[in-house]
Write an enzyme that holds these catalytic residues in place. Structure first.
Site, PDB file in Angstrom:
ATOM      1  N   LYS A 175       0.847  -1.203   0.000  1.00  0.00           N
ATOM      2  CA  LYS A 175       0.000   0.000   0.000  1.00  0.00           C
ATOM      3  C   LYS A 175       0.879   1.248   0.000  1.00  0.00           C
ATOM      4  CE  LYS A 175      -1.899   2.881   2.720  1.00  0.00           C
ATOM      5  NZ  LYS A 175      -1.826   4.125   1.927  1.00  0.00           N
ATOM      6  N   VAL A 229       5.709   7.441  14.049  1.00  0.00           N
ATOM      7  CA  VAL A 229       5.505   6.704  15.311  1.00  0.00           C
ATOM      8  C   VAL A 229       4.008   6.540  15.632  1.00  0.00           C
ATOM      9  CG1 VAL A 229       5.907   6.749  17.807  1.00  0.00           C
ATOM     10  CG2 VAL A 229       7.760   7.311  16.237  1.00  0.00           C
ATOM     11  N   THR A 231       1.428   6.329  13.714  1.00  0.00           N
ATOM     12  CA  THR A 231       0.819   5.303  12.858  1.00  0.00           C
ATOM     13  C   THR A 231       1.398   3.932  13.185  1.00  0.00           C
ATOM     14  OG1 THR A 231       0.724   7.003  11.149  1.00  0.00           O
ATOM     15  CG2 THR A 231       0.110   4.803  10.488  1.00  0.00           C
ATOM     16  N   GLY A 232       2.684   3.885  13.486  1.00  0.00           N
ATOM     17  CA  GLY A 232       3.297   2.605  13.876  1.00  0.00           C
ATOM     18  C   GLY A 232       2.608   2.010  15.093  1.00  0.00           C
ATOM     19  N   GLU A 250       9.658   0.655  10.796  1.00  0.00           N
ATOM     20  CA  GLU A 250      10.733   1.623  10.517  1.00  0.00           C
ATOM     21  C   GLU A 250      10.105   2.997  10.705  1.00  0.00           C
ATOM     22  OE1 GLU A 250      13.919   1.386   9.657  1.00  0.00           O
ATOM     23  OE2 GLU A 250      14.133  -0.752   9.246  1.00  0.00           O
ATOM     24  N   CYS A 285      13.987  10.048   6.938  1.00  0.00           N
ATOM     25  CA  CYS A 285      13.953   9.648   8.354  1.00  0.00           C
ATOM     26  C   CYS A 285      15.309   9.739   9.037  1.00  0.00           C
ATOM     27  CB  CYS A 285      13.433   8.224   8.457  1.00  0.00           C
ATOM     28  SG  CYS A 285      14.427   7.078   7.481  1.00  0.00           S
ATOM     29  N   GLU A 386       9.858  15.324  15.877  1.00  0.00           N
ATOM     30  CA  GLU A 386      10.284  15.196  14.477  1.00  0.00           C
ATOM     31  C   GLU A 386       9.436  16.124  13.609  1.00  0.00           C
ATOM     32  OE1 GLU A 386       9.061  11.752  12.163  1.00  0.00           O
ATOM     33  OE2 GLU A 386      11.084  11.537  11.386  1.00  0.00           O
TER      34      GLU A 386
END
Ligand code: NAD
Length: 485
Positions: A175, A229, A231-232, A250, A285, A386
């Site tokens: 996706k 982060v 969404t992780g 990642e 990143c 970030e």
């Protein structure tokens, strides 16, 4: 004027629209023109893709490693052959600059070739556990792997990162990001030509619909996620509600570059600017977004970095002379400007850039100056959050202990960079830094075969080396009793 791009998904070897016929528009961040559209895939599309991948999995896994490797090399060649078309499309879809984008396509092709060659290394082991028995392990694929891609290096993350799962004998559902999905549709066309139907399926769509459906899809037991982060964490939560899934993450970074007083400043200060990845508008990143300068070189360092950054050429990302294009989207543009405001409110000192560039030179689009703030301290949002945009922070330190403490004083731990001529200082600092990928007297470069990934909230798992290949297999141990009486 460039042609409008009608992207389609790849499901079961067919280029398709979404089941409900809906689309998402893609906007050129340099001009705000709508330049293309892709299907807005939903749960039903993800289910069809997972079904196709599941059906294709046994035959794909039954090929020899060399046979799979040959097909991956064909995908790499086709990608190189389509390079100009992909570069043109992806510049308009992402705002990434042409010089760097060409490297992304080369890196994707190299990744496919690297894992094609490495597939033969999917070896097991034999263990002398008993005198008469044979105790050996095999590495087996999971079946269907789901990969979720961020917006910043669209073709690299879609194409390059399908290499290891496929080499290991898995099929895939990929996706792309809804922010920059167009090049993934070209990848779909390539996969349709080269690979058996169902081996790679590409479903475009929103994270909240297609992405979440992919994570919750029961036939997908191995998920590889690259993104932020928050969404992780959502991916971990959703996966855990459905089944015990194998996940690699990642995620983001707020990466430190520590410069000791003995460092070669003529090398270190330009490297600090390169390490901030302004060529990607800071949207990478591994960017060294916190420059930690010793107090004895602080004033000189701030002045020289500000001068280099002020000299960067912001312009049309199609022009090889441009150092930086626009940021990727309206949301990114607003976020960067918000962080500039935060930094000013929090008392950081602006030494370069700091403004939107929309106006006479850029009447539309998401243009921001490459920006540097000095005197950034740990209480400030810019120190620890970030931005994922073109803002470099400079921080002052006095003792090596303080430098390490500052470097580690964030939730992230992706990359770090240490600059000194003294080997003992370098190694001592490297040991104490919480990060997964560290350069000494270097920045940015990913070295082939070396695994990349983060400590702390920057992620779980490693990519780009043999560990990545292994991570797409599950070991099976077999115990043969050669003397059953
Ligand atoms: P993001 O987290 O917003 O989105 C990433 C992907 O997740 C997109 O495809 C999105 O559609 C999808 N998604 C969103 N919500 C979802 C959900 N609920 N379930 C499943 N999928 C969902 O990230 P982004 O803005 O595209 O990318 C920037 C972030 O990625 C930064 O934090 C950056 O540091 C990180 N990143 C990390 C690496 C690395 O290797 N560590 C590399 C590139 C980018």
């Amino acid at each position: 004027m460039a042609e409008f791009f009608h992207g389609r998904m790849l499901i079961d070897g067919k280029l398709t629209e979404a089941v409900d016929g809906e689309h998402l528009e893609s906007v050129n961040p340099a001009t705000e023109e709508v330049i293309g559209r892709v299907p807005a895939g939903k749960a039903a599309d993800v289910a069809a893709a997972a079904d196709a991948a599941d059906r294709a999995a046994p035959a794909w896994a039954a090929l020899s490693a060399q046979e799979r490797g040959s097909l991956l090399k064909e995908v790499a060649s086709a990608l190189r052959a389509e390079s100009d078309r992909i570069v043109d499309l992806e510049i308009r879809d992402s705002g990434n600059t042409i010089r760097k984008l060409k490297l992304d396509i080369a890196a994707a092709a190299e990744s496919l070739e690297y894992y094609a060659a490495l597939a033969g290394e999917l070896k097991g082991e034999t263990v002398p556990a008993t005198a008469h028995g044979l105790h050996f392990s095999m590495r087996e694929p999971f079946g269907v792997v789901g990969r979720i891609v961020p917006f910043n290096h669209p073709i690299f993350f879609a194409a390059g990162k399908m290499a290891a799962p496929l080499a290991a004998g898995n099929t895939m559902v990929i996706k792309p990001s809804e922010q920059s999905p167009l090049s993934a549709c070209v990848l779909g066309e390539i996969c349709q030509q080269v690979l058996p139907p169902g081996v790679v399926n590409i479903v475009t769509g929103l994270g909240s619909t297609a992405g979440e459906a992919l994570v919750r899809e029961p036939r997908i037991r191995r998920i590889a996620f690259t993104g932020s982060v928050p969404t992780g964490l959502a991916v971990q939560r959703a996966a855990a509600e459905v089944a015990v899934k194998s996940l690699t993450l990642e995620l983001g970074g707020k990466n430190p570059m520590i410069v000791f007083p003995d460092a070669d400043l003529d090398a270190a200060l330009p490297a600090a600017v390169r390490g901030m990845n302004f060529n990607w508008a800071g949207q990478s990143c591994g960017s060294q977004s916190r420059l930690l300068l010793h107090e004895s070189i602080y004033d000189e360092g701030v002045a020289r970095v500000a001068e280099i950054v002020s000299g960067l050429k912001v312009g049309d990302p199609r022009d090889p002379a441009s150092d930086m294009g626009p940021v990727n989207s309206k949301a990114q543009y607003e976020k960067v400007l918000r962080y500039i405001d935060h930094a000013e409110q929090d008392g950081a000192r602006l030494v370069a850039g700091g403004h939107s560039l929309r106006g006479e030179a850029f009447p539309s689009g998401y243009w921001v100056e490459p920006t540097v703030f000095a005197d950034v301290t740990p209480e400030m949002r810019l120190f620890r959050e970030e931005v994922f945009g073109p803002i470099l922070s400079i921080v002052r330190w006095s003792t090596p202990d303080e430098a390490v403490a500052l470097a580690n004083d964030v939730e992230y731990g992706l990359t770090a960079s240490v600059w000194t001529r003294d080997l003992a200082t370098a190694l001592d600092t490297v040991r104490r830094i919480e990060a997964g990928y560290i350069w000494v007297n270097g920045v940015s470069i990913h070295f082939p075969g070396t695994s990349f990934g983060g400590f702390k909230n920057s992620g779980i798992g490693r990519e780009e080396g043999i560990e990545e290949l292994y991570s797409y297999t599950q070991p099976k141990f077999v115990h043969v009793n050669a003397m059953p009486r």
